[in-house]
Scaffold this motif. Structure first.
Motif, short mmCIF file in Angstrom:
data_model
loop_
_atom_site.label_atom_id
_atom_site.label_comp_id
_atom_site.label_asym_id
_atom_site.label_seq_id
_atom_site.Cartn_x
_atom_site.Cartn_y
_atom_site.Cartn_z
N VAL A 65 0.86 -1.18 0.00
CA VAL A 65 0.00 0.00 0.00
C VAL A 65 0.90 1.23 0.00
N ALA A 66 0.77 2.06 -1.02
CA ALA A 66 1.56 3.29 -1.07
C ALA A 66 0.91 4.34 -0.18
N VAL A 67 1.76 5.13 0.49
CA VAL A 67 1.28 6.20 1.37
C VAL A 67 1.91 7.50 0.88
N ALA A 68 1.10 8.34 0.22
CA ALA A 68 1.59 9.59 -0.35
C ALA A 68 1.04 10.77 0.44
N LEU A 69 1.47 10.86 1.70
CA LEU A 69 1.02 11.92 2.59
C LEU A 69 2.20 12.75 3.05
N PRO A 70 2.02 14.05 3.24
CA PRO A 70 3.09 14.85 3.82
C PRO A 70 3.23 14.54 5.31
N ARG A 71 4.30 15.04 5.91
CA ARG A 71 4.50 14.85 7.35
C ARG A 71 3.30 15.43 8.09
N SER A 72 2.61 14.59 8.86
CA SER A 72 1.38 15.02 9.52
C SER A 72 0.93 13.95 10.49
N ALA A 73 -0.09 14.26 11.28
CA ALA A 73 -0.68 13.25 12.16
C ALA A 73 -1.34 12.15 11.34
N ASP A 74 -1.95 12.53 10.19
CA ASP A 74 -2.57 11.52 9.33
C ASP A 74 -1.56 10.51 8.80
N LEU A 75 -0.31 10.96 8.60
CA LEU A 75 0.71 10.03 8.11
C LEU A 75 0.96 8.92 9.12
N VAL A 76 1.05 9.27 10.39
CA VAL A 76 1.28 8.26 11.44
C VAL A 76 0.12 7.28 11.47
N VAL A 77 -1.11 7.79 11.41
CA VAL A 77 -2.29 6.93 11.44
C VAL A 77 -2.29 5.99 10.24
N ALA A 78 -1.95 6.51 9.05
CA ALA A 78 -1.97 5.70 7.84
C ALA A 78 -0.95 4.59 7.88
N LEU A 79 0.28 4.88 8.32
CA LEU A 79 1.32 3.85 8.38
C LEU A 79 0.92 2.74 9.35
N LEU A 80 0.38 3.13 10.51
CA LEU A 80 -0.06 2.12 11.47
C LEU A 80 -1.22 1.29 10.90
N ALA A 81 -2.11 1.93 10.19
CA ALA A 81 -3.25 1.21 9.60
C ALA A 81 -2.77 0.16 8.61
N VAL A 82 -1.79 0.50 7.79
CA VAL A 82 -1.29 -0.46 6.79
C VAL A 82 -0.71 -1.68 7.47
N VAL A 83 0.15 -1.48 8.49
CA VAL A 83 0.77 -2.65 9.12
C VAL A 83 -0.26 -3.45 9.92
N LYS A 84 -1.35 -2.83 10.38
CA LYS A 84 -2.40 -3.58 11.05
C LYS A 84 -3.07 -4.57 10.09
N THR A 85 -3.08 -4.26 8.80
CA THR A 85 -3.70 -5.19 7.82
C THR A 85 -2.78 -6.36 7.50
N GLY A 86 -1.48 -6.24 7.83
CA GLY A 86 -0.50 -7.23 7.43
C GLY A 86 0.20 -6.87 6.14
N ALA A 87 -0.22 -5.80 5.46
CA ALA A 87 0.43 -5.36 4.24
C ALA A 87 1.69 -4.55 4.57
N ALA A 88 2.46 -4.24 3.52
CA ALA A 88 3.65 -3.42 3.67
C ALA A 88 3.38 -2.06 3.04
N TYR A 89 3.89 -0.99 3.66
CA TYR A 89 3.65 0.33 3.10
C TYR A 89 4.84 0.76 2.24
N VAL A 90 4.53 1.59 1.26
CA VAL A 90 5.54 2.17 0.37
C VAL A 90 5.46 3.68 0.51
N PRO A 91 6.37 4.31 1.28
CA PRO A 91 6.28 5.76 1.47
C PRO A 91 6.62 6.50 0.17
N VAL A 92 5.78 7.46 -0.17
CA VAL A 92 5.97 8.28 -1.36
C VAL A 92 5.83 9.74 -0.95
N ASP A 93 6.91 10.51 -1.15
CA ASP A 93 6.85 11.94 -0.81
C ASP A 93 6.09 12.66 -1.92
N PRO A 94 4.97 13.31 -1.59
CA PRO A 94 4.21 14.00 -2.64
C PRO A 94 4.98 15.14 -3.28
#
Length: 636
Positions: free
Chosen positions: A512-541
Motif C-alpha cells: 500500500v503506497a502512502v503519499a502523505l506529507p508529514r502530519s498526524a494523518d501520516l502516522v495513522v496511515a502507516l499504522l493502519a497499513v501494518v495492522k492489515t499485514g500489508a507493507a507500506y511504500v512511502p511516497v513523498d508528494p
C-alpha cells in the motif's frame, strides 16, 4: 642597597617568555603554576652563611636572574635588569621539634612556599629557604619562576651553587658566563622569512586544532596531578636499539606514539601537539652552559594513516621535524596566525635530556651528602607528557584533575607503554592494527559493555502498539502543528482505516503506497497499513511526477493513501484512498474502531512478513535501489 636600584640593561622577551608572562598576569590572585621548586636534603655539617654567600654570587654572576618584567608605554613587554638586588633568603630552625613533627612542619612550609606568587615586576623571581631539621640535616628549598630559568639551566645553576659553596665563592672553578643577551641577539638575527615559509608549509591546509579538553580554559591555575611510568633497563635498551636500526630517535618514537593516542582520543587523523625544544642552537657560542630561559614550545603536526606501518609514520614525522630545526624560535602566537586559528593544541611533550653531572652534587669534600632531591613543576596544559631518558626510560603524565581523573590518566599512560612495545617489537605493523588497550580493557569494551543480550518477547508492531494503548490510553501519542492525538485516538483511527484497506484487498504480501506529507494523518496511515499485514511504500508528494510514477509502477501497490497536496502528482491508473474526500471520511466513520483480529484480516500477522519498501537514491548510505524491510529480517 638604598634608593632606587640602578638599571644595568633592558632586554626584549623571548617568544616563550611572552607566553609565560601572559599566563602569569592573567589572574594575579590565583595560583601561578609556572613556578619550579627544588628541595635538597643535605646531610652533614652545613655552613649556612657560606651557602648563602654562594647563592648571592650566582645571582650576581647572571644578570638575567635579576630581571623584572614590565611594559613600556607602548605596551611592549621588556625585562629590566637592575645592577643588583638583595637575595631572598630565609632560615628556619625546626630542630628543636621531634623528627616527625619537624617533617610535617617542613612539608607545610614547602606548600606555602610554592603557592606564594612572584610578582613579575619585583625582582628577583627566585628565593631560597634553608630549613634546619636536625643538627646534621638541612633541607635547602629553591624556588623560581619559569620566566627566568628553564629545565636545562637547573643542573647548571645547582652546579654553580655547590661549586661556589665548596670553594668559598672562588669563581675561578666555573666557566665564564655567556650573557643571556647573546641568546636574545641570536634570536633577532634569525632568517625570519625562511622560518615563515617553513612553518607555513607545515601548517598549510590544517583543518582545525587538536584538543583533548575542548572548551576548557587554558589559563587554568589548577595544580596538575601526576601518573608515573617506567620501562625496564632491558626494554629501554631494546627500544633504543630498534630506533637506531630504523634510523630514528627515541624522541620520535615517543612523539609518534603520542600522536596516535591523540588520534584515538580526538577522532582526528591529522593531529597537532606541543613539543618543548631547548633553544640552545650549536650556532650560539656558550649556549650549552648558559643559565636562563632559552626553551620554546612549538607545534608538532602528525598525519595518522591507519594503513601505514608504524615505521613509515615515524619516518615521515622525523623528516618533517628535521625541516624545522632551524626555526624553533617562532612564538606560538605567530604560528597560530599562520595556521589561521587561535589555538593548535592543548597537550605537550617535554623531553628532559638535560646535562646532569652527578659530580655537581658531590659535596663530600665539604662534609656534606645530598641525601635526596625533589622537584615540583607544572604547566597549564590539560595533559603534559614528560620523558626522561636514561638506563631506564622514565615518563610521567601531568593531568589537570578538573578535566581528567586518575583512572583516565593511568589508562592513557598504559596506551603509551603498549604502543612503545609495538614499536619495539614490530615497527612494520600497520598503525591501524597497533594495540593500545590491555586485555582487561578489551574485555570490558567487547564483552562486559557489549553484553546487552535480553529476552525479547515475540510480537509485531500492531500488537505492541495496542498493548501500549491499554496501558496509557489517554497519554499523548502524536503532536503535530497544533494537533494532539492520544494513544486511543490514534489506535481507533488506524483501526477504521485498516478495515477500509482490508475491504479493498490489503493484506499480507500486498503493498500500500502512502503519499502523505508529514502530519498526524501520516502516522495513522502507516499504522493502519501494518495492522492489515500489508507493507507500506512511502511516497513523498513533493517528489517529481516521474519519480513518483516510477515508484508506483515498480512497486505495484494495490492502492495509494493520499490527501491534500497530491492533486495532479499521482498517476490515475492506481486506486486512491483520498483522506480529504468527504465520502471516504463518511465510510470510515461507520467502520469498527476496535482492534482487528486475524479473523478480520485476509491473513494472519507474522513477523516474517514485509513491513515496508523504501526506494533509495544512495544518499542514505545504503546501496541505490529498493530496500524491503521485513518484520523480522532485512532484504536488499
Amino acid at each position: 642597597m638604598t634608593g632606587r636600584p640602578r638599571i644595568q640593561d633592558i632586554l626584549p622577551l623571548s617568544p616563550f617568555q611572552e607566553g609565560l608572562l601572559f599566563h602569569s598576569l592573567f589572574d594575579p590572585t590565583d595560583t601561578d603554576v609556572y613556578t619550579v621548586q627544588w628541595a635538597f636534603d643535605l646531610k652533614g655539617t652545613l655552613d649556612a652563611a657560606a651557602l648563602r654567600a654562594a647563592a648571592e654570587t650566582v645571582l650576581r654572576r647572571h644578570p638575567n636572574l635579576r630581571a623584572s618584567f614590565r611594559q613600556r608605554k607602548s605596551g611592549e613587554p621588556v625585562q629590566v635588569i637592575p645592577t643588583e638586588v638583595p637575595l631572598p633568603w630565609q632560615e628556619i630552625d625546626l630542630s628543636a621539634q621531634g623528627r616527625e613533627e619537624a617533617e610535617r612542619a617542613a612539608a607545610r612550609l614547602l606548600v606555602e612556599d610554592r603557592t606564594t606568587r612572584f610578582d613579575p615586576a619585583r625582582p628577583p623571581l627566585l628565593r631560597f629557604t634553608l630549613i634546619r631539621l636536625a643538627s646534621d640535616l638541612h633541607r635547602l628549598v629553591f624556588i623560581n619562576h619559569h620566566l627566568i630559568l628553564d629545565g636545562w639551566s637547573m643542573p647548571l645553576f645547582m652546579r654553580e651553587l655547590f661549586t661556589l659553596y665548596m670553594n668559598r665563592c672562588d669563581e675561578s672553578a666555573l666557566p665564564q658566563v655567556t650573557p643571556y643577551r647573546d641568546f636574545l641577539a641570536h634570536l633577532a638575527n634569525q632568517d625570519r622569512e625562511a622560518g615563515r615559509k617553513a612553518w607555513s608549509a607545515v601548517l598549510a591546509d590544517l583543518d582545525g586544532e587538536t584538543l583533548v579538553a575542548p572548551g576548557a580554559t587554558r589559563q587554568g591555575s589548577t595544580v596538575p596531578e601526576r601518573v608515573h611510568a617506567e620501562l625496564s633497563a632491558e626494554e629501554t635498551a631494546a627500544l633504543v636499539q630498534q630506533m637506531r636500526t630504523c634510523g630514528l630517535t627515541l624522541n620520535t618514537a615517543i612523539q609518534g606514539a603520542w600522536g596516535i593516542i591523540l588520534s584515538r582520543l580526538t577522532g582526528r587523523d591529522d593531529v597537532t601537539f606541543g613539543a618543548t625544544v631547548s633553544g640552545r642552537s650549536p650556532e650560539l657560542a656558550g649556549a650549552a652552559t648558559m643559565i636562563g630561559m632559552l626553551i620554546n614550545t612549538v607545534p608538532v603536526r602528525m598525519r595518522v594513516v591507519p594503513s601505514e606501518s608504524l615505521l613509515v609514520g615515524l619516518q615521515h614525522l622525523q623528516d618533517a621535524q628535521a625541516q624545522l630545526l632551524q626555526h624553533h624560535h617562532f612564538g606560538l602566537s605567530e604560528l597560530h596566525g599562520m595556521a589561521g586559528t587561535k589555538e593548535l593544541f592543548d597537550t605537550c611533550i617535554v623531553f628532559e635530556n638535560y646535562p646532569v653531572d652527578p659530580q655537581s652534587l658531590d659535596l663530600t669534600g665539604a662534609g656534606l651528602h645530598v641525601a635526596s632531591m625533589e622537584v615540583k613543576d607544572a604547566a597549564h596544559y590539560p595533559l603534559r607528557l614528560v620523558v626522561v631518558p636514561g638506563e631506564r626510560l622514565r615518563m610521567w603524565l601531568d593531568y589537570r584533575p578538573d578535566l581528567f581523573d586518575q583512572a583516565t590518566a593511568e589508562r592513557i599512560v598504559g596506551w603509551l607503554l603498549r604502543l612503545l612495545e609495538e614499536v619495539r617489537v614490530d615497527p612494520s605493523l600497520p598503525v591501524g592494527r597497533a594495540e593500545m588497550v590491555d586485555p582487561a580493557e578489551r574485555a570490558l569494551v567487547l564483552e562486559e559493555w557489549n553484553d546487552t543480550a535480553a529476552v525479547v518477547a515475540d510480537g509485531t508492531l500492531p500488537v505492541l502498539f495496542e498493548e501500549q494503548v491499554v496501558q496509557t490510553p489517554d497519554a499523548t501519542a502524536v503532536v503535530f502543528d497544533g494537533i494532539e492525538l492520544s494513544y486511543r485516538e490514534v489506535n481507533e483511527r488506524a483501526n477504521r482505516l485498516a478495515r477500509l484497506l482490508v475491504g479493498q484487498g490489503a493484506g499480507p504480501e500486498r503493498f500500500v503506497a502512502v503519499a502523505l506529507p508529514r502530519s498526524a494523518d501520516l502516522v495513522v496511515a502507516l499504522l493502519a497499513v501494518v495492522k492489515t499485514g500489508a507493507a507500506y511504500v512511502p511516497v513523498d508528494p513533493d517528489y517529481p511526477a516521474d519519480r513518483i510514477a516510477y515508484i508506483l509502477d515498480d512497486a505495484h501497490p494495490m492502492c495509494v493513501i493520499a490527501g491534500f497536496g497530491a492533486e495532479g502528482v499521482l498517476p490515475t491508473d492506481t486506486p486512491q484512498i483520498r483522506l480529504d474526500d468527504p465520502a471516504v471520511q463518511a465510510r470510515l466513520s461507520v467502520l469498527g474502531r476496535e482492534n482487528l483480529t486475524d479473523a478480520d484480516r485476509l491473513g494472519a500477522l507474522d513477523a516474517g512478513l514485509p513491513a515496508y519498501v523504501i526506494y533509495t537514491s544512495g544518499s542514505t548510505g545504503r546501496p541505490k535501489g529498493v530496500v524491503v524491510e521485513h518484520r523480522g529480517i532485512v532484504n536488499r
